[in-house]
Design a protein around this motif. Structure first.
Motif, PDB file in Angstrom:
ATOM      1  N   ASN A 219      28.074  38.018  46.696  1.00 53.81           N
ATOM      2  CA  ASN A 219      29.394  38.321  47.225  1.00 53.81           C
ATOM      3  C   ASN A 219      30.032  39.461  46.436  1.00 53.81           C
ATOM      4  O   ASN A 219      30.588  40.399  47.008  1.00 53.81           O
ATOM      5  CB  ASN A 219      30.274  37.064  47.161  1.00 53.81           C
ATOM      6  CG  ASN A 219      31.620  37.242  47.829  1.00 53.81           C
ATOM      7  OD1 ASN A 219      32.389  38.129  47.478  1.00 53.81           O
ATOM      8  ND2 ASN A 219      31.920  36.371  48.786  1.00 53.81           N
TER       9      ASN A 219
ATOM     10  N   ARG B  58      30.711  42.966  48.472  1.00 54.92           N
ATOM     11  CA  ARG B  58      32.128  43.250  48.685  1.00 54.92           C
ATOM     12  C   ARG B  58      32.742  44.093  47.570  1.00 54.92           C
ATOM     13  O   ARG B  58      33.926  44.395  47.614  1.00 54.92           O
ATOM     14  CB  ARG B  58      32.903  41.937  48.829  1.00 54.92           C
ATOM     15  CG  ARG B  58      32.470  41.135  50.051  1.00 54.92           C
ATOM     16  CD  ARG B  58      33.303  39.899  50.245  1.00 54.92           C
ATOM     17  NE  ARG B  58      32.933  39.196  51.465  1.00 54.92           N
ATOM     18  CZ  ARG B  58      33.526  38.096  51.913  1.00 54.92           C
ATOM     19  NH1 ARG B  58      34.542  37.574  51.245  1.00 54.92           N
ATOM     20  NH2 ARG B  58      33.121  37.524  53.026  1.00 54.92           N
ATOM     21  N   ARG B  59      31.924  44.433  46.595  1.00 50.23           N
ATOM     22  CA  ARG B  59      32.415  45.202  45.436  1.00 50.23           C
ATOM     23  C   ARG B  59      33.667  44.516  44.874  1.00 50.23           C
ATOM     24  O   ARG B  59      34.698  45.142  44.666  1.00 50.23           O
ATOM     25  CB  ARG B  59      32.684  46.652  45.836  1.00 50.23           C
ATOM     26  CG  ARG B  59      31.441  47.396  46.306  1.00 50.23           C
ATOM     27  CD  ARG B  59      31.774  48.732  46.936  1.00 50.23           C
ATOM     28  NE  ARG B  59      32.399  49.626  45.969  1.00 50.23           N
ATOM     29  CZ  ARG B  59      32.953  50.797  46.298  1.00 50.23           C
ATOM     30  NH1 ARG B  59      32.976  51.177  47.570  1.00 50.23           N
ATOM     31  NH2 ARG B  59      33.489  51.557  45.373  1.00 50.23           N
ATOM     32  N   ARG B  60      33.493  43.229  44.617  1.00 51.66           N
ATOM     33  CA  ARG B  60      34.618  42.400  44.180  1.00 51.66           C
ATOM     34  C   ARG B  60      34.554  42.170  42.675  1.00 51.66           C
ATOM     35  O   ARG B  60      33.601  41.583  42.165  1.00 51.66           O
ATOM     36  CB  ARG B  60      34.609  41.059  44.920  1.00 51.66           C
ATOM     37  CG  ARG B  60      35.827  40.189  44.632  1.00 51.66           C
ATOM     38  CD  ARG B  60      35.899  39.026  45.590  1.00 51.66           C
ATOM     39  NE  ARG B  60      37.052  38.175  45.309  1.00 51.66           N
ATOM     40  CZ  ARG B  60      37.431  37.144  46.062  1.00 51.66           C
ATOM     41  NH1 ARG B  60      36.740  36.852  47.157  1.00 51.66           N
ATOM     42  NH2 ARG B  60      38.496  36.422  45.739  1.00 51.66           N
TER      43      ARG B  60
ATOM     44  N   ALA C 252      35.335  50.154  54.535  1.00 54.92           N
ATOM     45  CA  ALA C 252      34.604  48.912  54.327  1.00 54.92           C
ATOM     46  C   ALA C 252      35.117  47.878  55.317  1.00 54.92           C
ATOM     47  O   ALA C 252      36.330  47.751  55.517  1.00 54.92           O
ATOM     48  CB  ALA C 252      34.777  48.413  52.898  1.00 54.92           C
TER      49      ALA C 252
ATOM     50  N   HIS D  38      35.304  43.921  56.291  1.00 59.22           N
ATOM     51  CA  HIS D  38      35.131  42.560  55.796  1.00 59.22           C
ATOM     52  C   HIS D  38      36.164  41.650  56.448  1.00 59.22           C
ATOM     53  O   HIS D  38      37.218  42.101  56.908  1.00 59.22           O
ATOM     54  CB  HIS D  38      35.302  42.495  54.273  1.00 59.22           C
ATOM     55  CG  HIS D  38      34.207  43.185  53.518  1.00 59.22           C
ATOM     56  ND1 HIS D  38      32.906  42.739  53.503  1.00 59.22           N
ATOM     57  CD2 HIS D  38      34.232  44.309  52.747  1.00 59.22           C
ATOM     58  CE1 HIS D  38      32.169  43.538  52.747  1.00 59.22           C
ATOM     59  NE2 HIS D  38      32.944  44.497  52.295  1.00 59.22           N
TER      60      HIS D  38
ATOM     61  N   GLU E 202      39.144  39.092  56.200  1.00 57.14           N
ATOM     62  CA  GLU E 202      40.226  38.793  55.269  1.00 57.14           C
ATOM     63  C   GLU E 202      41.213  37.850  55.955  1.00 57.14           C
ATOM     64  O   GLU E 202      41.238  37.751  57.183  1.00 57.14           O
ATOM     65  CB  GLU E 202      40.932  40.056  54.769  1.00 57.14           C
ATOM     66  CG  GLU E 202      41.662  40.862  55.814  1.00 57.14           C
ATOM     67  CD  GLU E 202      42.289  42.134  55.227  1.00 57.14           C
ATOM     68  OE1 GLU E 202      43.527  42.151  55.077  1.00 57.14           O
ATOM     69  OE2 GLU E 202      41.543  43.088  54.926  1.00 57.14           O
TER      70      GLU E 202
ATOM     71  N   GLY F  62      36.774  49.026  46.212  1.00 57.33           N
ATOM     72  CA  GLY F  62      36.191  47.757  46.628  1.00 57.33           C
ATOM     73  C   GLY F  62      37.229  46.746  47.061  1.00 57.33           C
ATOM     74  O   GLY F  62      38.211  47.050  47.741  1.00 57.33           O
ATOM     75  N   TRP F  63      37.007  45.496  46.637  1.00 54.87           N
ATOM     76  CA  TRP F  63      37.889  44.402  47.049  1.00 54.87           C
ATOM     77  C   TRP F  63      39.294  44.575  46.489  1.00 54.87           C
ATOM     78  O   TRP F  63      40.279  44.207  47.138  1.00 54.87           O
ATOM     79  CB  TRP F  63      37.297  43.070  46.604  1.00 54.87           C
ATOM     80  CG  TRP F  63      37.803  41.908  47.418  1.00 54.87           C
ATOM     81  CD1 TRP F  63      38.727  40.980  47.050  1.00 54.87           C
ATOM     82  CD2 TRP F  63      37.418  41.558  48.751  1.00 54.87           C
ATOM     83  NE1 TRP F  63      38.945  40.076  48.056  1.00 54.87           N
ATOM     84  CE2 TRP F  63      38.149  40.400  49.116  1.00 54.87           C
ATOM     85  CE3 TRP F  63      36.523  42.114  49.674  1.00 54.87           C
ATOM     86  CZ2 TRP F  63      38.013  39.794  50.359  1.00 54.87           C
ATOM     87  CZ3 TRP F  63      36.384  41.501  50.915  1.00 54.87           C
ATOM     88  CH2 TRP F  63      37.120  40.363  51.243  1.00 54.87           C
TER      89      TRP F  63
ATOM     90  N   ARG G 158      41.207  46.603  48.829  1.00 56.15           N
ATOM     91  CA  ARG G 158      41.591  45.819  50.005  1.00 56.15           C
ATOM     92  C   ARG G 158      42.862  45.016  49.728  1.00 56.15           C
ATOM     93  O   ARG G 158      43.780  44.968  50.564  1.00 56.15           O
ATOM     94  CB  ARG G 158      40.446  44.890  50.416  1.00 56.15           C
ATOM     95  CG  ARG G 158      40.723  44.033  51.656  1.00 56.15           C
ATOM     96  CD  ARG G 158      39.441  43.335  52.103  1.00 56.15           C
ATOM     97  NE  ARG G 158      38.478  44.323  52.551  1.00 56.15           N
ATOM     98  CZ  ARG G 158      38.359  44.759  53.799  1.00 56.15           C
ATOM     99  NH1 ARG G 158      39.143  44.259  54.753  1.00 56.15           N
ATOM    100  NH2 ARG G 158      37.460  45.656  54.123  1.00 56.15           N
TER     101      ARG G 158
ATOM    102  N   PRO H  89      28.532  37.398  52.891  1.00 57.60           N
ATOM    103  CA  PRO H  89      29.159  38.504  52.162  1.00 57.60           C
ATOM    104  C   PRO H  89      29.458  39.713  53.033  1.00 57.60           C
ATOM    105  O   PRO H  89      30.404  40.449  52.772  1.00 57.60           O
ATOM    106  CB  PRO H  89      28.117  38.831  51.086  1.00 57.60           C
ATOM    107  CG  PRO H  89      27.383  37.548  50.875  1.00 57.60           C
ATOM    108  CD  PRO H  89      27.299  36.928  52.236  1.00 57.60           C
ATOM    109  N   ASP H  90      28.640  39.948  54.087  1.00 62.11           N
ATOM    110  CA  ASP H  90      28.935  41.062  54.994  1.00 62.11           C
ATOM    111  C   ASP H  90      29.225  40.510  56.388  1.00 62.11           C
ATOM    112  O   ASP H  90      29.201  39.301  56.612  1.00 62.11           O
ATOM    113  CB  ASP H  90      27.802  42.098  55.018  1.00 62.11           C
ATOM    114  CG  ASP H  90      26.494  41.540  55.557  1.00 62.11           C
ATOM    115  OD1 ASP H  90      26.527  40.694  56.476  1.00 62.11           O
ATOM    116  OD2 ASP H  90      25.422  41.944  55.066  1.00 62.11           O
TER     117      ASP H  90
END
Length: 213
Positions: free
Chosen positions: A95, A99-101, A122, A124, A126, A162-163, A166, A202-203
Motif C-alpha cells: 500500500n 500509493r506513495r504513502r 494519481a 485512488h 478516498e 503522493g498520499w 492527496r 492498493p490501486d
C-alpha cells in the motif's frame, strides 16, 4: 441560499465559541449541510491566539477520534479557512509503495492554496468524514506546492507528494466548498462495505474494470 445565515466575523466568532464551550467533541457535519458548500472566510485575526490554539486542539482530537487524516473547520460547522492534517496510520508495504504513502506529522494550515507541480495525476479511492460510509476514486495531482499560514501567523510553503499531496488537496478543497465527490468518478462510488469486499486494493485497476469508469 435559503435559511443560510450571513457569514461574517461575528457569526464566525460565535460558531467557534459554541464549539469551545460545549465541553465535548463537535459533531462532523455531513454532505447537504450548507457550511460544506460555502466559501470559508480567510483567517485575518478574528480569533485570539488562545482561542485559535484551543480550536486547533479540538479539531485534532475530533479528527483522531473519527478517525481520519484531516479535518477542515467547515466540517465542524465553522466557515474558517483552517484545517488540521496528520497521517500516522500503519499500512502494508505494498500500500505504501503503490500509493506513495508516507507518515505525515500533525500540522495546521490557515488560508492555504495549492499549486500543481508537473502534470502527473494519481487515481485512488478516498473517503471523507463528511460523507460517512462512502468512497470514490479521484484523480489528484501527484505533487503540489502548498502556501499557507501556520497557527503563529508565519507564511510557509512546502511541497507534498503522493498520499500527502492527496490529503493536502482534499482538505484545502473543503475551504472553498468543494467535496471529493465533485471530482470523483461517480461510477466508482462504493459503500465502505462494498469497497472492503471488492475494491480494497492498493490501486484501482480492478475497480475500473468492474465498475466501468
Amino acid at each position: 441560499m435559503p435559511n443560510t445565515p450571513l457569514i461574517d466575523d461575528s457569526y464566525l466568532q460565535q460558531a467557534v465559541a459554541t464549539v469551545l464551550e460545549s465541553g465535548s467533541l463537535p459533531q462532523i457535519v455531513q454532505a447537504g449541510h450548507p457550511v460544506l458548500r460555502t466559501q470559508a472566510r480567510p483567517f485575518t485575526g478574528q480569533l485570539s491566539a488562545h482561542d485559535l490554539a484551543a480550536l486547533i486542539a479540538i479539531m485534532t482530537e475530533t479528527m483522531r477520534a473519527a478517525p481520519g487524516v484531516g479535518l477542515a473547520a467547515p466540517q465542524i460547522g465553522i466557515p474558517l479557512q483552517l484545517a488540521v492534517l496528520e497521517d500516522q496510520y500503519e499500512v502494508t508495504p505494498e500500500n505504501a509503495m503503490v500509493r506513495r504513502r508516507e507518515p505525515l506529522e500533525l500540522f495546521a494550515i490557515l488560508n492555504p492554496h495549492y499549486t500543481p507541480v508537473g502534470h502527473e495525476l494519481a487515481s485512488h479511492y478516498e473517503g471523507c468524514l463528511s460523507m460517512s460510509g462512502w468512497q470514490g476514486v479521484v484523480d489528484r495531482h501527484a505533487a503540489v506546492d502548498l502556501a499557507y499560514n501556520d497557527e503563529h501567523g508565519s507564511a510557509r510553503t512546502a511541497r507534498f507528494t503522493g498520499w500527502q499531496a492527496r490529503i493536502v488537496q482534499h482538505e484545502t478543497d473543503h475551504l472553498s466548498g468543494t467535496l471529493y465527490i465533485d471530482k470523483a468518478y461517480t461510477r466508482s462510488l462504493a459503500s465502505n462495505v462494498n469497497y472492503s469486499e471488492f475494491w480494497a486494493n492498493p490501486d484501482v485497476t480492478d475497480a475500473k474494470a468492474g465498475l466501468n469508469f
